[in-house]
Design an enzyme around this catalytic site. Structure first.
Site: not given
Ligand code: IVH
Length: 671
Positions: A113, A115, A117, A225, A316, A410, A413, A428, A434
């Protein structure tokens, strides 16, 4: 309409709105126009006002928020909110698989999946209704931010179908879509506030705002998720998540390649490489990929460490970083006179876009990096929107190169710049002489949330200024039809529109005029509070520092800025001219007639259903009479205004704390 008919109509509208809401916010596939959506919403709102006893807690009209939370309650998570261990390479993922293979014998299926942010959230549902939403906090306990989460359109208040577990929790992330975050910053620029640098931190701040009505306007979004609960009806993670999609949650779908079943490391890496390249095309930020063992039975066998599941790992992405040459440092002057140094770079491709410029923030930043023209610099794109310079290659530097000297005057001006103590930026001070500051003030004045003048846009202001027709917002009201007609590409219709737009804008209420005149730090909300508190511009102008900070939500910084504004003669003159031109500089009689200070210093909690008011009307009436409304009962609560069906837990709490309970008639007597 009879009550029976209203009940039927409310049910029909609710159903209709929920379906459209789902298509729009969850599936991203609108099925009706915004106009029709708003019409249905308005109709439902009216019916609910007329028949408050028929209004449901999970009605789509509740998305507009309104409840205030002073202190977010800390609550314990039913299941601890764990984190994930991180990985950065193919070897790390191979090690992950080797560890797992020692614990289970069967063939394994993985789910990959994105991740997200954002800000992690755990939302519990009971009998299909959203019950509570809690932040991660320290993993063991977090903050109850239910009122704010309920305003997020992609999170269902009531689930679809009937095959959901009686009780379960779903976890995911809340975030700002990139486009929404950009717009938010554009609005901040208009009122001269510093820009938000980081979308995640801003989302986290928004979720902790006290006024849920403000959160409702912010257009946060979500992806879910992880489903948790006892006796879940599925055998694996993938099926749970897809089913959650049917219940109404925004979940990753295979069609968009946001989720994928894999059995080999190579397949996992195909997914990772795809998104490492493509992530810039998404309208939300991701910082990697998450790999999870699919089967619940296998997850159980593999188990957890103290901090994270052993059956999942995060991969990451590396922050992208490139080297390029610094060609020149230029200086931008903002609407408020703030100076921002900008690095002009040899164009270079970074995170999918061609980068030519990077912000250098302020003089300290330049000194700290010891950055000089012709240096090779490293540019990185992290969670921040504007690329930043993270380092300088000093080895190859020409021996004759000299440290950068910050400008003293500035660039627009030539006025000498000032830098107040504790301020990172130079300013300024030539507010009224200005050019970018003069134009910026007018552009703010005409903007949508200020005077919203039909026919006038930023470019027209630029043009009018360049032609010497306007120098401040009061000049706009003296424009003549013939002046406009003479301008290039101005036809009769366009000119007429502007003249009419200006005339119409004279009806704009005081609080928006107050916002429009552009006092630093006075945004929309603050302008409203000030207008309500001081009622006229004269009282605001004459207020002492103490009187200013006594107003609701006005702190030292805003108070000082207001006082400073009125020490500048040009500001006072402009306000005076605008007033003579017919703009509203006080609350209307109607607004005043309805407002008193009778309830000043008193805090109210409103609970139940009323016959003479809708709940929102009652809250509004309390505020108009100077009282405060809060959502939870505490020692500070002065009165509870109770209607029919006040919740038993509220009643008990009120009795325990000895808070006086009054009905709506007693309340009416108070005012
Ligand atoms: S699963 C016990 N799935 O990233 C497992 N987490 O750095 C629960 N996060 O704690 C997490 N996307 O806050 C999961 N597709 C995803 C995610 C995800 C972002 C976050 C989440 C997690 C943190 C870990």
């Amino acid at each position: 309409m009879t009550k029976e008919e209203a009940k039927h109509k409310i049910a029909q509208l609710t159903e209709e709105l929920n379906v459209h809401n789902y298509s729009y916010y969850v599936l991203d596939e609108p099925t009706i126009s915004d106009y029709h959506f708003d019409m249905f919403m308005e109709e439902l709102q009216k019916l609910e006002e007329q028949f408050p006893e028929l209004a449901h807690d999970d009605s789509p009209t509740k998305r507009v928020g309104g409840e205030i939370t002073k202190n977010f309650k800390t609550v314990k998570h039913k299941y601890p909110m764990l984190s994930l261990s991180n990985s950065y390479s193919k070897e790390d993922i191979e090690d992950f698989e080797t560890r797992i293979k020692k614990l289970v014998e069967n063939e394994l299926e993985y789910i990959c999946e994105l991740k997200y942010d954002g800000v992690a959230i755990g939302i519990s549902y009971k009998n299909g209704k959203l019950e509570r939403a809690v932040t991660r906090g320290d993993g063991v306990q977090g903050d109850d931010i239910t009122t704010n989460v309920k305003t997020i359109r992609s999170i269902p208040l009531q689930l679809n179908g009937d095959d959901y577990p009686e009780e379960f929790e779903i976890r995911g992330e809340i975030f700002y879509p990139k486009t929404v975050f950009k717009e938010l910053n554009k609005e901040r620029e208009e009122i001269g506030e510093d820009l938000y640098a980081n979308a995640r931190n801003t989302a986290s701040g928004t979720l902790k705002m006290q006024d849920s009505a403000v959160v409702a306007q912010r257009r946060l979004d979500s992806y879910l998720y992880f489903v948790l609960g006892e006796n879940l009806p599925f055998k694996n993670h993938y099926d749970s998540i897809q089913k959650a999609g049917e219940w109404g949650f925004k979940v990753p779908v295979e069609g968009k390649n946001y989720i994928k079943k894999c059995t080999t490391i190579d397949e996992i890496f195909e997914f990772i490489n795809y998104w490492d390249k493509e992530r810039n095309s998404l309208n939300f930020e991701i910082d990697g990929v998450v790999i999870k063992v699919n089967s619940y039975a296998r997850q159980e066998e593999i188990g957890f460490t103290a901090k994270s599941p052993k059956w999942a790992i995060a991969y990451k992405f590396k922050a992208e970083k490139v080297a390029t040459k610094l060609l020149e440092i230029t200086y931008q002057v903002g609407r408020t006179g703030a100076i921002t140094p900008v690095a002009n770079l040899e164009p270079v491709l970074l995170a999918g876009t061609m980068v030519k410029r990077a912000s250098l923030h302020n003089a300290d930043q330049i000194e700290k990096l010891d950055i000089r023209v012709n240096d090779t610099v490293f540019v990185e794109k992290g969670g921040e929107i504007i690329p930043k310079i993270v380092g300088v290659e000093t080895q190859q530097r020409d021996i004759f190169s000299k440290p950068t000297e910050y400008i003293k005057n500035c660039p627009e001006c030539n006025t000498e710049l000032i830098r107040s103590e504790g301020d990172a930026k130079h300013y300024c001070p030539n507010e009224w002489g200005c050019p970018p500051q003069i134009k910026g003030k007018m552009q703010h004045f005409i903007s949508r949330k200020a005077m919203n003048i039909d026919g006038l846009g930023e470019e027209t202001i630029d043009l009018l200024y360049e032609k010497g027709l306007v120098k401040n917002s009061a000049d706009l009201y003296e424009l003549k039809f013939d002046d406009l007609l003479e301008l290039e590409s101005f036809k009769e219709k366009k000119s007429q529109n502007i003249i009419e737009g200006l005339a119409v804008s004279k009806q704009i209420p005081f609080e928006r005029v107050l916002y429009a005149i552009g006092i630093r730090y006075v945004g929309e909300t603050v302008a409203k509070k000030l207008a309500r508190h001081f009622k006229t511009i004269d009282k605001l102008k004459d207020a002492t520092f103490e009187e200013l900070i006594a107003a609701d939500e006005i702190g030292d910084k805003i108070a000082e800025s207001i006082m400073h504004f009125f020490t500048i003669e040009q500001n006072v003159k402009t306000v005076e001219r605008l007033r003579n031109q017919g703009l509203k500089f006080e609350l209307s009689e109607e607004q005043i007639a309805n407002s008193t200070t009778k309830l000043e210093g008193l805090a109210f909690v409103v609970s139940g259903v009323f016959s003479k008011f809708s709940r929102d009307e009652l809250k509004h009436t309390i505020e108009q009479n100077g009282g405060k409304v809060s959502s939870s009962i505490s020692k500070k609560t002065s009165y509870i205004v109770a209607g029919e069906n006040m919740g038993p837990s509220k009643l008990k709490k009120a009795q325990d704390l000895g808070v006086e309970i009054i009905d709506e008639n007693q309340f009416l007597e108070m005012i």
